[in-house]
Design a protein around this motif. Structure first.
Motif, PDB file in Angstrom:
ATOM      1  N   ASP A  25      42.359  50.113  47.034  1.00 27.04           N
ATOM      2  CA  ASP A  25      43.648  50.811  46.160  1.00 27.04           C
ATOM      3  C   ASP A  25      43.637  50.403  44.687  1.00 27.04           C
ATOM      4  N   VAL A  26      42.805  48.982  44.554  1.00 25.11           N
ATOM      5  CA  VAL A  26      42.691  47.554  43.672  1.00 25.11           C
ATOM      6  C   VAL A  26      41.274  48.658  43.408  1.00 25.11           C
ATOM      7  N   LEU A  27      40.661  48.134  43.781  1.00 22.60           N
ATOM      8  CA  LEU A  27      38.910  49.459  43.019  1.00 22.60           C
ATOM      9  C   LEU A  27      39.051  50.445  42.414  1.00 22.60           C
ATOM     10  N   GLU A  28      40.078  51.518  43.124  1.00 26.09           N
ATOM     11  CA  GLU A  28      40.823  52.795  42.904  1.00 26.09           C
ATOM     12  C   GLU A  28      40.770  53.146  41.162  1.00 26.09           C
ATOM     13  N   GLU A  29      41.506  51.355  40.922  1.00 24.26           N
ATOM     14  CA  GLU A  29      42.369  51.720  39.878  1.00 24.26           C
ATOM     15  C   GLU A  29      41.391  51.135  38.936  1.00 24.26           C
ATOM     16  N   ILE A  30      40.553  49.917  39.071  1.00 25.36           N
ATOM     17  CA  ILE A  30      39.145  49.652  38.120  1.00 25.36           C
ATOM     18  C   ILE A  30      38.550  50.914  38.068  1.00 25.36           C
ATOM     19  N   LYS A  31      38.419  51.749  38.611  1.00 26.58           N
ATOM     20  CA  LYS A  31      37.309  52.330  38.705  1.00 26.58           C
ATOM     21  C   LYS A  31      37.517  53.426  37.202  1.00 26.58           C
ATOM     22  N   LYS A  32      38.777  53.473  37.565  1.00 29.60           N
ATOM     23  CA  LYS A  32      39.500  54.216  36.447  1.00 29.60           C
ATOM     24  C   LYS A  32      39.144  53.573  35.058  1.00 29.60           C
ATOM     25  N   GLN A  33      39.255  51.901  35.124  1.00 37.53           N
ATOM     26  CA  GLN A  33      38.499  51.443  33.986  1.00 37.53           C
ATOM     27  C   GLN A  33      37.302  50.786  33.548  1.00 37.53           C
ATOM     28  N   LEU A  34      36.681  51.204  34.209  1.00 38.77           N
ATOM     29  CA  LEU A  34      35.194  50.560  34.472  1.00 38.77           C
ATOM     30  C   LEU A  34      33.992  51.939  34.267  1.00 38.77           C
ATOM     31  N   SER A  35      32.865  51.419  32.917  1.00 35.62           N
ATOM     32  CA  SER A  35      31.952  53.015  33.111  1.00 35.62           C
ATOM     33  C   SER A  35      31.227  52.497  35.023  1.00 35.62           C
ATOM     34  N   PHE A  36      30.756  53.449  35.489  1.00 39.52           N
ATOM     35  CA  PHE A  36      30.221  54.124  36.507  1.00 39.52           C
ATOM     36  C   PHE A  36      29.557  52.291  36.974  1.00 39.52           C
ATOM     37  N   PRO A  37      28.268  52.988  36.019  1.00 37.99           N
ATOM     38  CA  PRO A  37      27.557  51.473  35.887  1.00 37.99           C
ATOM     39  C   PRO A  37      28.205  49.842  35.988  1.00 37.99           C
ATOM     40  N   SER A  38      29.401  49.775  35.252  1.00 42.42           N
ATOM     41  CA  SER A  38      29.622  48.586  35.822  1.00 42.42           C
ATOM     42  C   SER A  38      30.320  48.100  36.581  1.00 42.42           C
ATOM     43  N   PHE A  39      31.416  49.238  36.666  1.00 46.94           N
ATOM     44  CA  PHE A  39      32.208  48.839  38.574  1.00 46.94           C
ATOM     45  C   PHE A  39      30.983  48.699  39.772  1.00 46.94           C
ATOM     46  N   ASN A  40      29.975  49.911  40.087  1.00 50.48           N
ATOM     47  CA  ASN A  40      29.078  49.945  40.423  1.00 50.48           C
ATOM     48  C   ASN A  40      28.023  48.253  40.879  1.00 50.48           C
ATOM     49  N   LYS A  44      30.904  46.608  43.637  1.00 53.48           N
ATOM     50  CA  LYS A  44      31.104  47.573  44.588  1.00 53.48           C
ATOM     51  C   LYS A  44      30.649  47.349  46.219  1.00 53.48           C
ATOM     52  N   ASN A  45      29.814  45.564  45.970  1.00 55.02           N
ATOM     53  CA  ASN A  45      29.770  45.051  47.259  1.00 55.02           C
ATOM     54  C   ASN A  45      30.799  44.179  47.387  1.00 55.02           C
ATOM     55  N   SER A  64      27.573  36.983  40.281  1.00 52.38           N
ATOM     56  CA  SER A  64      28.897  37.997  40.702  1.00 52.38           C
ATOM     57  C   SER A  64      30.403  37.223  40.504  1.00 52.38           C
ATOM     58  N   LYS A  65      30.543  36.131  41.575  1.00 54.94           N
ATOM     59  CA  LYS A  65      31.396  35.555  41.929  1.00 54.94           C
ATOM     60  C   LYS A  65      32.096  35.327  40.242  1.00 54.94           C
ATOM     61  N   GLU A  66      31.246  34.212  39.970  1.00 58.22           N
ATOM     62  CA  GLU A  66      31.775  33.673  38.552  1.00 58.22           C
ATOM     63  C   GLU A  66      32.248  34.592  37.346  1.00 58.22           C
ATOM     64  N   TRP A  67      31.281  36.190  37.246  1.00 57.60           N
ATOM     65  CA  TRP A  67      31.321  37.292  36.498  1.00 57.60           C
ATOM     66  C   TRP A  67      32.979  37.551  36.935  1.00 57.60           C
ATOM     67  N   LEU A  68      32.860  38.253  37.820  1.00 52.59           N
ATOM     68  CA  LEU A  68      34.331  38.622  38.360  1.00 52.59           C
ATOM     69  C   LEU A  68      35.529  37.280  37.986  1.00 52.59           C
TER      70      LEU A  68
END
Length: 99
Positions: A25-40, A44-45, A64-68
Motif C-alpha cells: 500500500d505504501v508503494l501504491e501511494e509512492i507510485k502516484k507521486q513519482l515518475s515510472f522510471p524513478s519508481f522502478n 520496485k525491488n 539503493s539503500k543509501e539513495w532511499l
C-alpha cells in the motif's frame, strides 16, 4: 460505482500486522507521486518488514539503500502516516533480504 477509493487506515499492532500488505500500500501511494522510471529504479525491488516500532525497508544493494534513505525517507514516512495514522513509526534501511 465510481473509481473513488476510501481512505484506509491500517493498524500496526503486531496481532494483525501484515508487513507486506502495508508495504504494498505504501508503494501504491509512492507510485502516484513519482515518475515510472524513478519508481522502478528505486522501489520496485524493495520489501519491508515490521519489527517493534520500526519498519525495515530492504533494498537489493547498498547504493539503493543509501539513495532511499537520503532522498525518499520523507516520502515513505508521509505515505506510511497516511495509511496507518501512526506518525511514530521509525524507518530503517537495510541491504538485501532473505525472507
Amino acid at each position: 460505482m465510481g473509481e473513488q477509493r476510501s481512505h484506509r487506515v491500517k493498524s500496526l499492532d503486531q496481532s494483525n500486522l501484515h508487513s507486506s500488505d502495508i508495504w504494498a500500500d505504501v508503494l501504491e501511494e509512492i507510485k502516484k507521486q513519482l515518475s515510472f522510471p524513478s519508481f522502478n529504479t528505486w522501489f520496485k525491488n524493495t520489501s519491508a518488514k515490521y519489527e517493534g516500532d520500526s519498519l525495515i525497508i530492504y533494498s537489493p544493494n547498498n547504493f539503493s539503500k543509501e539513495w532511499l534513505s537520503t532522498r525518499y525517507t520523507s516520502l515513505i514516512t508521509e505515505a506510511l502516516n497516511k495509511l496507518t495514522g501512526d506518525s511514530k513509526i521509525q524507518l530503517k534501511f537495510q541491504t538485501d533480504f532473505n525472507g
